[in-house]
Design an enzyme around this catalytic site. Structure first.
Site, PDB file in Angstrom:
ATOM      1  N   HIS A 143      12.229   4.051   8.026  1.00  0.00           N
ATOM      2  CA  HIS A 143      12.044   2.465   7.867  1.00  0.00           C
ATOM      3  C   HIS A 143      12.255   1.871   8.944  1.00  0.00           C
ATOM      4  O   HIS A 143      11.568   0.627   9.104  1.00  0.00           O
ATOM      5  CB  HIS A 143      13.320   2.429   6.738  1.00  0.00           C
ATOM      6  CG  HIS A 143      13.470   0.634   6.663  1.00  0.00           C
ATOM      7  ND1 HIS A 143      12.827   0.154   5.664  1.00  0.00           N
ATOM      8  CD2 HIS A 143      14.522   0.148   6.939  1.00  0.00           C
ATOM      9  CE1 HIS A 143      13.222  -1.077   6.008  1.00  0.00           C
ATOM     10  NE2 HIS A 143      14.052  -1.317   6.687  1.00  0.00           N
ATOM     11  N   LYS A 193      10.518  -4.080  -4.214  1.00  0.00           N
ATOM     12  CA  LYS A 193      11.240  -4.014  -5.620  1.00  0.00           C
ATOM     13  C   LYS A 193      11.599  -5.550  -5.848  1.00  0.00           C
ATOM     14  O   LYS A 193      11.713  -5.555  -7.034  1.00  0.00           O
ATOM     15  CB  LYS A 193      12.641  -3.167  -5.201  1.00  0.00           C
ATOM     16  CG  LYS A 193      13.597  -3.860  -4.238  1.00  0.00           C
ATOM     17  CD  LYS A 193      14.782  -3.001  -3.834  1.00  0.00           C
ATOM     18  CE  LYS A 193      14.283  -1.969  -2.845  1.00  0.00           C
ATOM     19  NZ  LYS A 193      14.030  -2.273  -1.489  1.00  0.00           N
ATOM     20  N   HIS A 217       0.940  -1.248   0.067  1.00  0.00           N
ATOM     21  CA  HIS A 217      -0.023   0.105  -0.061  1.00  0.00           C
ATOM     22  C   HIS A 217       0.997   1.160   0.010  1.00  0.00           C
ATOM     23  O   HIS A 217       1.851   1.284   0.761  1.00  0.00           O
ATOM     24  CB  HIS A 217      -0.840  -0.153   1.147  1.00  0.00           C
ATOM     25  CG  HIS A 217      -1.838   1.269   1.186  1.00  0.00           C
ATOM     26  ND1 HIS A 217      -2.498   1.559   0.228  1.00  0.00           N
ATOM     27  CD2 HIS A 217      -2.033   2.024   2.447  1.00  0.00           C
ATOM     28  CE1 HIS A 217      -3.185   2.705   0.565  1.00  0.00           C
ATOM     29  NE2 HIS A 217      -2.930   3.205   1.938  1.00  0.00           N
ATOM     30  N   THR A 260       4.046   4.135  -4.250  1.00  0.00           N
ATOM     31  CA  THR A 260       5.397   4.068  -4.651  1.00  0.00           C
ATOM     32  C   THR A 260       6.185   3.342  -3.650  1.00  0.00           C
ATOM     33  O   THR A 260       6.192   3.058  -2.663  1.00  0.00           O
ATOM     34  CB  THR A 260       5.986   5.379  -5.072  1.00  0.00           C
ATOM     35  OG1 THR A 260       5.880   6.111  -3.707  1.00  0.00           O
ATOM     36  CG2 THR A 260       5.149   6.127  -5.938  1.00  0.00           C
ATOM     37  N   ARG A 261       7.230   2.472  -4.282  1.00  0.00           N
ATOM     38  CA  ARG A 261       8.333   2.033  -3.805  1.00  0.00           C
ATOM     39  C   ARG A 261       9.706   2.218  -4.443  1.00  0.00           C
ATOM     40  O   ARG A 261       9.634   2.252  -5.732  1.00  0.00           O
ATOM     41  CB  ARG A 261       8.204   0.481  -3.618  1.00  0.00           C
ATOM     42  CG  ARG A 261       6.923   0.181  -2.664  1.00  0.00           C
ATOM     43  CD  ARG A 261       7.227   0.494  -1.109  1.00  0.00           C
ATOM     44  NE  ARG A 261       6.264   0.123  -0.114  1.00  0.00           N
ATOM     45  CZ  ARG A 261       5.127   0.614   0.213  1.00  0.00           C
ATOM     46  NH1 ARG A 261       4.918   1.633  -0.686  1.00  0.00           N
ATOM     47  NH2 ARG A 261       4.108   0.107   0.761  1.00  0.00           N
ATOM     48  N   LYS A 284       7.442  12.557  -0.990  1.00  0.00           N
ATOM     49  CA  LYS A 284       6.700  11.423   0.164  1.00  0.00           C
ATOM     50  C   LYS A 284       7.929  11.254   1.038  1.00  0.00           C
ATOM     51  O   LYS A 284       9.178  10.687   0.550  1.00  0.00           O
ATOM     52  CB  LYS A 284       6.362  10.370  -0.565  1.00  0.00           C
ATOM     53  CG  LYS A 284       5.836   9.031   0.119  1.00  0.00           C
ATOM     54  CD  LYS A 284       5.253   8.086  -0.831  1.00  0.00           C
ATOM     55  CE  LYS A 284       5.196   6.580  -0.047  1.00  0.00           C
ATOM     56  NZ  LYS A 284       5.021   5.661  -0.958  1.00  0.00           N
ATOM     57  N   CYS A 306       0.942   1.237   6.254  1.00  0.00           N
ATOM     58  CA  CYS A 306       1.081   0.129   5.665  1.00  0.00           C
ATOM     59  C   CYS A 306       1.749  -1.061   6.756  1.00  0.00           C
ATOM     60  O   CYS A 306       1.806  -0.672   7.859  1.00  0.00           O
ATOM     61  CB  CYS A 306       2.041   0.103   4.434  1.00  0.00           C
ATOM     62  SG  CYS A 306       3.784   0.315   4.790  1.00  0.00           S
TER      63      CYS A 306
END
Length: 376
Positions: A268, A346, A44, A47-48, A264, A313
């Site tokens: 992490h 990814k 969700h 973008t990644r 954004k 997420c």
């Protein structure tokens, strides 16, 4: 109903695996508790980042490069724009493990990475303001994946190839014999020759019921968008980035403004533990949802960026933050992939291919020995 292969969890990895198997003519069933792409999983948030020179370790590089090839192939087959080559700027102090791994993986695999001082970064991208104790490694060939579009593309192609999909469907029981599996839902019972479990935070109870106890912990995560000057921060002039604080595990990541959405930023590390099936607390429930990224933006962005909105997420972390991709030690026809620890999307294209190869050929072309459950 009988299938060759049943996939429980049709998000990023599972949907990719379903596509690869269905495209080979395999009779495949995918079951998901939601309707992918959805808001309840690790994919969700629109973008990644995809990086090739990898701060988490050079053993990931071959998989990252294969994943990039497969994403580009998916773009062509789906006729969707899935990848933006923004470049990725990895930032930290020169001696940090993160930066050293980026440099080492670039050297080992001859990746085009440019090492920059703080002054050089600030001059090239005026939206940054790094102090002199930081250096950057800029990888021009990396960039941003449009995650929901990626999952949607694999879903459409899988279904076109004959895959059967059951969405908004909870698995209530799995029974595995020596050569087959029975998967039960509220309304149906399916039998399969092989089982692939890629259920994200739902993997732990499923694998536990099959006799496997893995060190997994799901974490609620947030990310935020900031209003930003398009002349400075839009995607064709500003890179995606990852910033590791000196002498710390504190790691932030971010994206340029894509289609006017604003910059954004997410953190992490950290987060709040969640149980399988537990509803995620809304963005803003915890003070750190906003405070952490606001602090980061004030420290490293040269322009004042007002917070615009945020979303949530889930990460499902392994105890060492490395992936777990393996098969059941006693049930050879049961394969699983989990513990992607917030850096897995990814690789979803490559992991899907790997899982399809494990199911059909019994082995993968990629070396996945580092991701075996035996390390625990």
């Amino acid at each position: 109903m009988n299938f060759e292969i049943i996939i429980v969890g049709a998000g990023s990895m599972g949907m990719a695996a379903g596509y690869f198997l269905a495209s080979q003519g395999r009779k495949v069933l995918l079951i998901d508790a939601f309707d992918p792409p959805h808001t309840e999983g690790a994919h969700h948030g629109e973008t990644r980042i995809i990086r090739h020179a990898y701060g988490e370790g050079e053993n990931y590089v071959p998989m990252a490069l294969r994943a990039q090839e497969l994403w580009q192939d998916l773009e062509k087959k789906s006729n969707k724009k899935l990848f933006l080559q923004t470049g990725v700027l990895n930032v930290g102090d020169a001696d940090s493990e993160f930066i050293q791994n980026v440099k080492k993986s670039a050297e080992t695999y001859s990746l085009p990475v440019e090492v920059l001082t703080a002054a050089e970064m600030n001059e090239r991208w005026s939206g940054f303001q790094f102090s002199n104790d930081y250096i950057g490694c800029f990888e021009k060939n990396s960039g941003v994946l449009m995650v929901e579009e990626c999952v949607r593309a694999y879903r459409e192609l899988a279904e076109k190839s004959g895959a059967v999909l059951r969405t908004n469907t909870s698995v209530t029981a799995i029974e595995a014999s020596e050569s087959s599996v029975i998967v039960k839902t509220d309304n149906e019972t399916f039998t399969g020759e092989k089982l692939i479990v890629t259920a994200g935070r739902g993997s732990d109870p499923i694998l536990s019921a099959l006799g496997l106890e893995l060190p997994l912990q799901s974490m609620r995560k947030t990310f935020s968008w900031f209003d930003s000057d398009e002349a400075i921060y839009r995607a064709d002039v500003f890179p995606a980035f990852a910033v590791n604080y000196p002498d710390s595990d504190e790691l932030y990541y971010g994206f340029p403004s894509i289609d006017g959405a604003g910059v954004k930023i997410g953190r992490h590390d950290e987060g709040q533990p969640v149980k399988p099936g537990e509803a995620l607390a809304d963005y803003g429930t915890f003070p750190e949802d906003e405070q952490d990224v606001k602090s980061f933006a004030a420290k490293f962005m040269s322009q004042k960026l007002p917070l615009k909105l945020g979303k949530t997420c889930v990460y499902t972390n392994s105890s060492d933050s490395d992936f777990i991709i393996d098969r059941h030690p006693e049930l050879n026809h049961v394969i699983f992939a989990c513990g992607f620890s917030g850096h897995g999307f990814k690789f979803a294209s490559a992991v899907g291919e790997i899982l399809s190869q494990l199911a059909v050929d019994g082995k993968s072309e990629q070396d996945i020995s580092d991701f075996s459950m035996d390390r625990f």
